[in-house]
Design a protein around this motif. Structure first.
Motif, mmCIF file in Angstrom:
data_model
loop_
_atom_site.group_PDB
_atom_site.id
_atom_site.type_symbol
_atom_site.label_atom_id
_atom_site.label_comp_id
_atom_site.label_asym_id
_atom_site.label_seq_id
_atom_site.Cartn_x
_atom_site.Cartn_y
_atom_site.Cartn_z
ATOM 1 N N LEU A 79 -37.530 -108.311 -18.724
ATOM 2 C CA LEU A 79 -37.688 -107.039 -18.033
ATOM 3 C C LEU A 79 -38.056 -107.274 -16.575
ATOM 4 C CD1 LEU A 79 -39.574 -105.007 -20.760
ATOM 5 C CD2 LEU A 79 -37.153 -104.917 -20.185
ATOM 6 N N PRO A 80 -37.686 -106.376 -15.676
ATOM 7 C CA PRO A 80 -37.995 -106.552 -14.257
ATOM 8 C C PRO A 80 -39.492 -106.450 -13.997
ATOM 9 C CG PRO A 80 -37.121 -104.369 -14.644
ATOM 10 C CD PRO A 80 -36.988 -105.113 -15.936
ATOM 11 N N MET A 81 -39.919 -107.067 -12.898
ATOM 12 C CA MET A 81 -41.324 -107.054 -12.508
ATOM 13 C C MET A 81 -41.445 -106.523 -11.085
ATOM 14 S SD MET A 81 -42.524 -110.737 -14.042
ATOM 15 C CE MET A 81 -41.242 -111.625 -13.207
ATOM 16 N N ALA A 82 -42.595 -105.970 -10.759
ATOM 17 C CA ALA A 82 -42.840 -105.433 -9.418
ATOM 18 C C ALA A 82 -42.551 -106.476 -8.349
ATOM 19 C CB ALA A 82 -44.272 -104.925 -9.307
ATOM 20 N N SER A 83 -42.864 -107.720 -8.627
ATOM 21 C CA SER A 83 -42.665 -108.783 -7.638
ATOM 22 C C SER A 83 -41.202 -108.924 -7.233
ATOM 23 C CB SER A 83 -43.196 -110.116 -8.168
ATOM 24 O OG SER A 83 -42.495 -110.490 -9.343
ATOM 25 N N TRP A 84 -40.296 -108.500 -8.089
ATOM 26 C CA TRP A 84 -38.866 -108.590 -7.767
ATOM 27 C C TRP A 84 -38.499 -107.737 -6.559
ATOM 28 C CZ3 TRP A 84 -35.194 -108.582 -12.554
ATOM 29 C CH2 TRP A 84 -35.567 -109.615 -13.421
ATOM 30 N N ILE A 85 -39.202 -106.616 -6.371
ATOM 31 C CA ILE A 85 -38.844 -105.709 -5.276
ATOM 32 C C ILE A 85 -39.923 -105.608 -4.205
ATOM 33 C CG2 ILE A 85 -37.247 -104.342 -6.666
ATOM 34 C CD1 ILE A 85 -39.454 -102.215 -6.942
ATOM 35 N N ASP A 86 -41.067 -106.249 -4.426
ATOM 36 C CA ASP A 86 -42.180 -106.138 -3.475
ATOM 37 C C ASP A 86 -41.814 -106.602 -2.067
ATOM 38 O OD1 ASP A 86 -43.961 -104.946 -5.171
ATOM 39 O OD2 ASP A 86 -45.056 -106.786 -5.648
ATOM 40 N N MET A 99 -31.543 -96.122 -16.015
ATOM 41 C CA MET A 99 -30.453 -95.154 -16.054
ATOM 42 C C MET A 99 -30.622 -94.092 -17.115
ATOM 43 S SD MET A 99 -27.498 -97.620 -17.509
ATOM 44 C CE MET A 99 -26.789 -97.045 -19.016
ATOM 45 N N ASP A 100 -31.331 -94.363 -18.201
ATOM 46 C CA ASP A 100 -31.523 -93.355 -19.245
ATOM 47 C C ASP A 100 -32.852 -92.619 -19.111
ATOM 48 O OD1 ASP A 100 -33.381 -95.235 -20.077
ATOM 49 O OD2 ASP A 100 -32.352 -95.719 -21.939
ATOM 50 N N GLY A 101 -33.648 -92.985 -18.106
ATOM 51 C CA GLY A 101 -34.910 -92.313 -17.859
ATOM 52 C C GLY A 101 -36.033 -92.698 -18.800
ATOM 53 N N HIS A 102 -35.793 -93.645 -19.693
ATOM 54 C CA HIS A 102 -36.808 -94.021 -20.671
ATOM 55 C C HIS A 102 -37.674 -95.193 -20.211
ATOM 56 C CE1 HIS A 102 -35.324 -91.580 -24.166
ATOM 57 N NE2 HIS A 102 -34.341 -91.449 -23.304
ATOM 58 N N MET A 103 -37.412 -95.707 -19.015
ATOM 59 C CA MET A 103 -38.181 -96.828 -18.505
ATOM 60 C C MET A 103 -38.119 -96.788 -16.981
ATOM 61 S SD MET A 103 -37.624 -100.931 -19.190
ATOM 62 C CE MET A 103 -36.994 -100.606 -20.804
ATOM 63 N N GLY A 104 -39.105 -97.380 -16.343
ATOM 64 C CA GLY A 104 -39.091 -97.416 -14.890
ATOM 65 C C GLY A 104 -39.781 -98.655 -14.369
ATOM 66 N N LEU A 105 -39.611 -98.903 -13.075
ATOM 67 C CA LEU A 105 -40.224 -100.042 -12.414
ATOM 68 C C LEU A 105 -40.879 -99.542 -11.133
ATOM 69 C CD1 LEU A 105 -40.651 -103.120 -11.946
ATOM 70 C CD2 LEU A 105 -38.443 -103.098 -10.763
ATOM 71 N N ALA A 106 -42.169 -99.813 -10.987
ATOM 72 C CA ALA A 106 -42.895 -99.459 -9.771
ATOM 73 C C ALA A 106 -43.197 -100.726 -8.991
ATOM 74 C CB ALA A 106 -44.200 -98.749 -10.124
ATOM 75 N N ASN A 107 -43.118 -100.648 -7.662
ATOM 76 C CA ASN A 107 -43.526 -101.803 -6.871
ATOM 77 C C ASN A 107 -45.048 -101.825 -6.787
ATOM 78 O OD1 ASN A 107 -44.059 -99.795 -4.984
ATOM 79 N ND2 ASN A 107 -43.009 -100.830 -3.298
ATOM 80 N N ILE A 113 -51.435 -97.270 -5.480
ATOM 81 C CA ILE A 113 -51.702 -95.853 -5.227
ATOM 82 C C ILE A 113 -52.030 -95.139 -6.533
ATOM 83 C CG2 ILE A 113 -50.606 -93.674 -4.542
ATOM 84 C CD1 ILE A 113 -49.059 -95.312 -2.429
ATOM 85 N N ALA A 114 -51.377 -95.539 -7.619
ATOM 86 C CA ALA A 114 -51.614 -94.921 -8.920
ATOM 87 C C ALA A 114 -52.884 -95.427 -9.588
ATOM 88 C CB ALA A 114 -50.410 -95.176 -9.838
ATOM 89 N N GLY A 115 -53.528 -96.405 -8.975
ATOM 90 C CA GLY A 115 -54.773 -96.939 -9.539
ATOM 91 C C GLY A 115 -54.551 -97.983 -10.607
ATOM 92 N N VAL A 116 -53.334 -98.501 -10.707
ATOM 93 C CA VAL A 116 -53.034 -99.563 -11.676
ATOM 94 C C VAL A 116 -53.227 -100.883 -10.966
ATOM 95 C CG1 VAL A 116 -51.280 -100.571 -13.164
ATOM 96 C CG2 VAL A 116 -51.345 -98.084 -12.842
ATOM 97 N N THR A 117 -54.248 -101.627 -11.395
ATOM 98 C CA THR A 117 -54.547 -102.868 -10.701
ATOM 99 C C THR A 117 -54.298 -104.100 -11.560
ATOM 100 O OG1 THR A 117 -56.861 -102.667 -11.351
ATOM 101 C CG2 THR A 117 -56.237 -101.804 -9.177
ATOM 102 N N ASN A 118 -54.277 -103.942 -12.867
ATOM 103 C CA ASN A 118 -54.031 -105.071 -13.749
ATOM 104 C C ASN A 118 -52.648 -104.891 -14.378
ATOM 105 O OD1 ASN A 118 -53.960 -107.115 -15.576
ATOM 106 N ND2 ASN A 118 -55.825 -106.539 -16.665
ATOM 107 N N THR A 119 -51.688 -105.673 -13.941
ATOM 108 C CA THR A 119 -50.320 -105.510 -14.423
ATOM 109 C C THR A 119 -49.937 -106.589 -15.427
ATOM 110 O OG1 THR A 119 -49.472 -106.782 -12.553
ATOM 111 C CG2 THR A 119 -49.562 -104.368 -12.316
#
Length: 120
Positions: A79-86, A99-107, A113-119
């Motif tokens: 699966l893709p990781m944030a580091s891929w697009i950072d 493409m199906d809206g059932h998964m996403g990738l955040a940088n 900003i969302a307060g997610v610090t442990n990935t």
């Protein structure tokens, strides 16, 4: 409703369509029920599907280096990781929706900003 040759001829009370009845006519008494158009839904979320058409095209990826498009079904499990697009999105929050809206990738910016610090 009167139908002939696969087309709707007239809609209304029985009295307004009965003159179209003739030889070979099939009369169906719906006992007060309503007839509505049929829809064929191949499981497309209509609003989301329409919005997808205005977004960056992200399909067809099989490796990190091909990250011009994205559909992880072709990757064989990774699966893709944030580091891929950072590196290319370091200053702006980015959310990529599968493409199906059932998964996403955040940088990393978006995750912070969302307060997610442990990935992990």
């Amino acid at each position: 409703m009167a139908v002939g040759s696969g087309r709707i001829l007239r809609v209304g009370e029985f009295s307004s369509v009965q003159d179209l009845a003739g030889y070979g006519t099939k009369v169906l008494n719906l006992e007060g029920k309503i007839v509505v158009p049929g829809f064929i839904d191949s499981h497309v979320h209509l609003i989301f599907g329409g919005l997808q058409m205005a977004r960056v095209e992200l399909r067809g990826v099989s490796t990190k280096d091909e990250y011009e498009t994205w559909n992880n079904d072709r990757w064989g499990g990774e699966l893709p990781m944030a580091s891929w697009i950072d590196e290319i999105t370091a200053e702006h929050p980015v959310w990529l929706s599968r493409m199906d809206g059932h998964m996403g990738l955040a940088n990393s910016v978006a995750l912070k900003i969302a307060g997610v610090t442990n990935t992990t």
